[in-house]
Design a protein around this motif. Structure first.
Motif, PDB file in Angstrom:
ATOM      1  N   ALA A  12       0.825  -1.207   0.000  1.00  0.00           N
ATOM      2  CA  ALA A  12       0.000   0.000   0.000  1.00  0.00           C
ATOM      3  C   ALA A  12       0.855   1.251   0.000  1.00  0.00           C
ATOM      4  CB  ALA A  12      -0.931  -0.015   1.213  1.00  0.00           C
ATOM      5  N   ARG A  13       1.949   1.231   0.758  1.00  0.00           N
ATOM      6  CA  ARG A  13       2.815   2.403   0.835  1.00  0.00           C
ATOM      7  C   ARG A  13       3.435   2.726  -0.523  1.00  0.00           C
ATOM      8  NH1 ARG A  13       5.641   0.566   4.465  1.00  0.00           N
ATOM      9  NH2 ARG A  13       7.477  -0.143   3.306  1.00  0.00           N
ATOM     10  N   VAL A  14       3.871   1.713  -1.261  1.00  0.00           N
ATOM     11  CA  VAL A  14       4.481   1.953  -2.570  1.00  0.00           C
ATOM     12  C   VAL A  14       3.423   2.351  -3.594  1.00  0.00           C
ATOM     13  CG1 VAL A  14       5.833   0.929  -4.429  1.00  0.00           C
ATOM     14  CG2 VAL A  14       6.381   0.381  -2.045  1.00  0.00           C
ATOM     15  N   LEU A  15       2.277   1.671  -3.593  1.00  0.00           N
ATOM     16  CA  LEU A  15       1.217   2.018  -4.544  1.00  0.00           C
ATOM     17  C   LEU A  15       0.685   3.425  -4.309  1.00  0.00           C
ATOM     18  CD1 LEU A  15      -0.769  -1.347  -4.595  1.00  0.00           C
ATOM     19  CD2 LEU A  15       0.634  -0.412  -6.449  1.00  0.00           C
ATOM     20  N   ALA A  16       0.768   3.905  -3.057  1.00  0.00           N
ATOM     21  CA  ALA A  16       0.277   5.251  -2.752  1.00  0.00           C
ATOM     22  C   ALA A  16       1.104   6.339  -3.415  1.00  0.00           C
ATOM     23  CB  ALA A  16       0.250   5.469  -1.233  1.00  0.00           C
ATOM     24  N   ARG A  17       2.268   5.996  -3.952  1.00  0.00           N
ATOM     25  CA  ARG A  17       3.029   6.978  -4.720  1.00  0.00           C
ATOM     26  C   ARG A  17       2.362   7.276  -6.056  1.00  0.00           C
ATOM     27  NH1 ARG A  17       8.778   3.772  -3.936  1.00  0.00           N
ATOM     28  NH2 ARG A  17       8.867   3.892  -1.631  1.00  0.00           N
ATOM     29  N   SER A  18       1.515   6.359  -6.511  1.00  0.00           N
ATOM     30  CA  SER A  18       0.832   6.534  -7.796  1.00  0.00           C
ATOM     31  C   SER A  18      -0.597   7.029  -7.631  1.00  0.00           C
ATOM     32  CB  SER A  18       0.813   5.201  -8.563  1.00  0.00           C
ATOM     33  OG  SER A  18       2.124   4.741  -8.825  1.00  0.00           O
ATOM     34  N   ALA A  19      -1.264   6.624  -6.564  1.00  0.00           N
ATOM     35  CA  ALA A  19      -2.671   6.985  -6.383  1.00  0.00           C
ATOM     36  C   ALA A  19      -3.057   6.725  -4.940  1.00  0.00           C
ATOM     37  CB  ALA A  19      -3.566   6.169  -7.319  1.00  0.00           C
ATOM     38  N   ALA A  20      -4.242   7.176  -4.558  1.00  0.00           N
ATOM     39  CA  ALA A  20      -4.783   6.824  -3.247  1.00  0.00           C
ATOM     40  C   ALA A  20      -5.004   5.315  -3.183  1.00  0.00           C
ATOM     41  CB  ALA A  20      -6.088   7.564  -3.003  1.00  0.00           C
ATOM     42  N   VAL A  21      -4.966   4.766  -1.981  1.00  0.00           N
ATOM     43  CA  VAL A  21      -5.050   3.320  -1.810  1.00  0.00           C
ATOM     44  C   VAL A  21      -6.111   2.985  -0.756  1.00  0.00           C
ATOM     45  CG1 VAL A  21      -3.821   1.231  -1.098  1.00  0.00           C
ATOM     46  CG2 VAL A  21      -2.647   2.953  -2.495  1.00  0.00           C
ATOM     47  N   VAL A  22      -6.927   1.989  -1.059  1.00  0.00           N
ATOM     48  CA  VAL A  22      -7.849   1.411  -0.093  1.00  0.00           C
ATOM     49  C   VAL A  22      -7.441  -0.042   0.119  1.00  0.00           C
ATOM     50  CG1 VAL A  22     -10.224   0.647   0.326  1.00  0.00           C
ATOM     51  CG2 VAL A  22      -9.797   2.916  -0.622  1.00  0.00           C
ATOM     52  N   THR A  23      -7.123  -0.393   1.351  1.00  0.00           N
ATOM     53  CA  THR A  23      -6.870  -1.789   1.706  1.00  0.00           C
ATOM     54  C   THR A  23      -7.989  -2.265   2.624  1.00  0.00           C
ATOM     55  OG1 THR A  23      -5.416  -1.002   3.473  1.00  0.00           O
ATOM     56  CG2 THR A  23      -4.364  -1.721   1.432  1.00  0.00           C
ATOM     57  N   PHE A  24      -8.198  -3.563   2.667  1.00  0.00           N
ATOM     58  CA  PHE A  24      -9.245  -4.118   3.524  1.00  0.00           C
ATOM     59  C   PHE A  24      -8.869  -5.553   3.869  1.00  0.00           C
ATOM     60  CE2 PHE A  24     -10.288  -5.398  -0.719  1.00  0.00           C
ATOM     61  CZ  PHE A  24     -10.872  -6.650  -0.596  1.00  0.00           C
ATOM     62  N   SER A  25      -9.526  -6.093   4.864  1.00  0.00           N
ATOM     63  CA  SER A  25      -9.324  -7.483   5.259  1.00  0.00           C
ATOM     64  C   SER A  25     -10.510  -8.314   4.789  1.00  0.00           C
ATOM     65  CB  SER A  25      -9.181  -7.610   6.784  1.00  0.00           C
ATOM     66  OG  SER A  25      -8.052  -6.924   7.256  1.00  0.00           O
ATOM     67  N   PHE A  26     -10.240  -9.374   4.043  1.00  0.00           N
ATOM     68  CA  PHE A  26     -11.307 -10.264   3.637  1.00  0.00           C
ATOM     69  C   PHE A  26     -12.005 -10.865   4.858  1.00  0.00           C
ATOM     70  CE2 PHE A  26      -8.993 -10.825  -0.528  1.00  0.00           C
ATOM     71  CZ  PHE A  26     -10.032 -10.372  -1.331  1.00  0.00           C
ATOM     72  N   ARG A  27     -13.223 -11.303   4.682  1.00  0.00           N
ATOM     73  CA  ARG A  27     -13.964 -11.976   5.743  1.00  0.00           C
ATOM     74  C   ARG A  27     -13.144 -13.136   6.298  1.00  0.00           C
ATOM     75  NH1 ARG A  27     -19.329 -13.520   3.042  1.00  0.00           N
ATOM     76  NH2 ARG A  27     -19.012 -11.417   2.208  1.00  0.00           N
ATOM     77  N   GLY A  28     -13.194 -13.299   7.612  1.00  0.00           N
ATOM     78  CA  GLY A  28     -12.408 -14.341   8.264  1.00  0.00           C
ATOM     79  C   GLY A  28     -10.964 -13.968   8.497  1.00  0.00           C
ATOM     80  N   HIS A  29     -10.546 -12.769   8.077  1.00  0.00           N
ATOM     81  CA  HIS A  29      -9.172 -12.309   8.237  1.00  0.00           C
ATOM     82  C   HIS A  29      -9.151 -11.034   9.078  1.00  0.00           C
ATOM     83  CE1 HIS A  29      -8.971 -14.830   4.633  1.00  0.00           C
ATOM     84  NE2 HIS A  29      -7.660 -14.875   4.748  1.00  0.00           N
ATOM     85  N   GLY A  30      -8.083 -10.861   9.833  1.00  0.00           N
ATOM     86  CA  GLY A  30      -7.918  -9.631  10.603  1.00  0.00           C
ATOM     87  C   GLY A  30      -9.099  -9.361  11.512  1.00  0.00           C
ATOM     88  N   ARG A  31      -9.563  -8.103  11.520  1.00  0.00           N
ATOM     89  CA  ARG A  31     -10.689  -7.710  12.365  1.00  0.00           C
ATOM     90  C   ARG A  31     -12.024  -7.828  11.652  1.00  0.00           C
ATOM     91  NH1 ARG A  31      -6.640  -3.935  13.216  1.00  0.00           N
ATOM     92  NH2 ARG A  31      -5.756  -3.903  15.330  1.00  0.00           N
TER      93      ARG A  31
END
Length: 370
Positions: free
Chosen positions: A120-139
């Protein structure tokens, strides 16, 4: 249940948009809450030259972030100093928005995993970034279906990015997330309309029988029948308007071409984790991934079957020649299935853990230009 039409992806209300990172819990069409994080495009470091999109000002399909007369990218995207664009609409971070990249992580990943954060940090050099956790992952809530219902999670993240005001929303998926990104582009592109919808409907009609005559899953198991293919049971959200959930370009990195592949040792181990009760305990407590105990029924549309339905949406397939999970016949099958661009990367392993910063930079640039 909800009174809203199926296929519409909703997120929780966000009362204010700031220039910094923004976390939210999004509700998918089937009611699962998934955590998501919006990060604005990174500020250009001092001395870094501005980049003009290929084709110059006025190029077809550009993100709206053209260079100003001084050769530097205009931070306001053509809007006024007060953070409104030409029509006076407020945009994320107080600027007129161009492109947002929605990142779909691999199996056992999440928003806060180091490899996802680096991507996400590298892609943010090109554009805004939205990350998320798939169901069953993370919170996030729910249980992982290992690439099936996860299409709804990605659709909710895309819809949220559009609700923040971005003119273009593109998707980049890694491994399982890559298969989800391919299916998402096909299913929601088909649902939105055009030739892809006609091709999808024809494929469904070709394999469909009368729904009331189909035996139940338990009856089929007792008779030893195979699980239904996707074509005999189209996804229910295809019939609804999916404008806000569609993607404008898609990149699949280290994605499988077909389901149930067990040709490598890592994939045999993964199948053990997913299909065995002890393996699912290892997934829950060792890998922090909660896996649904039921088999797919019907079997979802495979990635290679999804590719022909994606056009005319731009498609990029990226794969490493040292991928320990999926050998090179997978990306070649995907590339041969429909219009796409294929990058075979020498020395690259698997998914977000193996993608270097230089390749992520190229990937971000492609998604913005596509």
């Amino acid at each position: 249940m909800t009174s809203e039409s199926e296929g519409r992806c909703h997120s929780v209300d966000v009362s204010s948009i700031t220039a910094g990172p923004l976390r939210a819990m999004l509700r998918t069409c089937d009611g699962v809450l998934v955590e998501a994080l919006h990060e604005p495009r990174a500020a250009r470091s001092e001395g870094e030259p501005g980049r003009r999109p290929e084709g110059g000002s006025g190029c077809s399909g550009c993100s709206g972030e053209h260079d100003g007369e001084d050769g530097e990218d205009r931070a306001d995207g053509g809007g006024g100093a007060d953070g409104a664009d030409g029509d006076g609409e407020r945009r994320p971070g107080g600027v007129a928005a161009g492109t947002a990249i929605v990142v779909a992580h691999g199996f056992t990943g999440s928003v806060d995993r180091p490899a996802v954060r680096r991507a996400a940090r590298v892609l943010a050099r090109s554009a805004a970034v939205v990350t998320f956790s798939f169901r069953g992952h993370g919170r996030s809530g729910g249980l992982s279906t290992v690439g099936d219902r996860e299409v709804l999670d990605l659709a909710a993240a895309v819809a949220w990015a559009r609700s923040l005001g971005y003119r273009r929303v593109v998707t980049a998926g890694f491994s399982m997330g890559g298969s989800v990104a391919l299916r998402h582009a096909a299913l929601y592109g088909a649902a939105y309309g055009g030739a892809a919808r006609e091709r999808s409907a024809a494929a469904v009609d070709a394999g469909a029988g009368a729904p009331e005559r189909r035996p139940t899953a338990d009856a089929r198991r007792r008779r030893g029948e195979r699980r239904r293919p996707y074509e005999s049971a189209p996804e229910p959200w295809l019939a609804a308007d999916a404008r806000e959930c569609r993607t404008d370009a898609v990149a699949a990195v280290s994605a499988p071409a077909r389901w149930y592949y067990r040709g490598t040792a890592p994939m045999r181990r993964l199948h053990w984790v997913v299909t065995r009760p002890v393996g699912r305990l290892v997934g829950r407590y060792g890998l922090r991934t909660r896996i649904h105990p039921r088999d797919w029924d019907p079997v979802p549309l495979s990635p290679v079957a999804a590719v022909p339905l994606i056009a005319p949406t731009p498609l990029l397939i990226v794969h490493g020649d040292r991928d320990p999970y999926f050998p090179l016949d997978h990306p070649r099958m995907l590339a041969a299935a429909g219009p796409s661009e294929l990058w075979l990367e020498p020395g690259m392993g698997h998914a977000e853990n193996a993608v270097g910063d230089a390749l992520l930079g190229r990937l971000g640039d492609w998604l913005v230009r596509a």
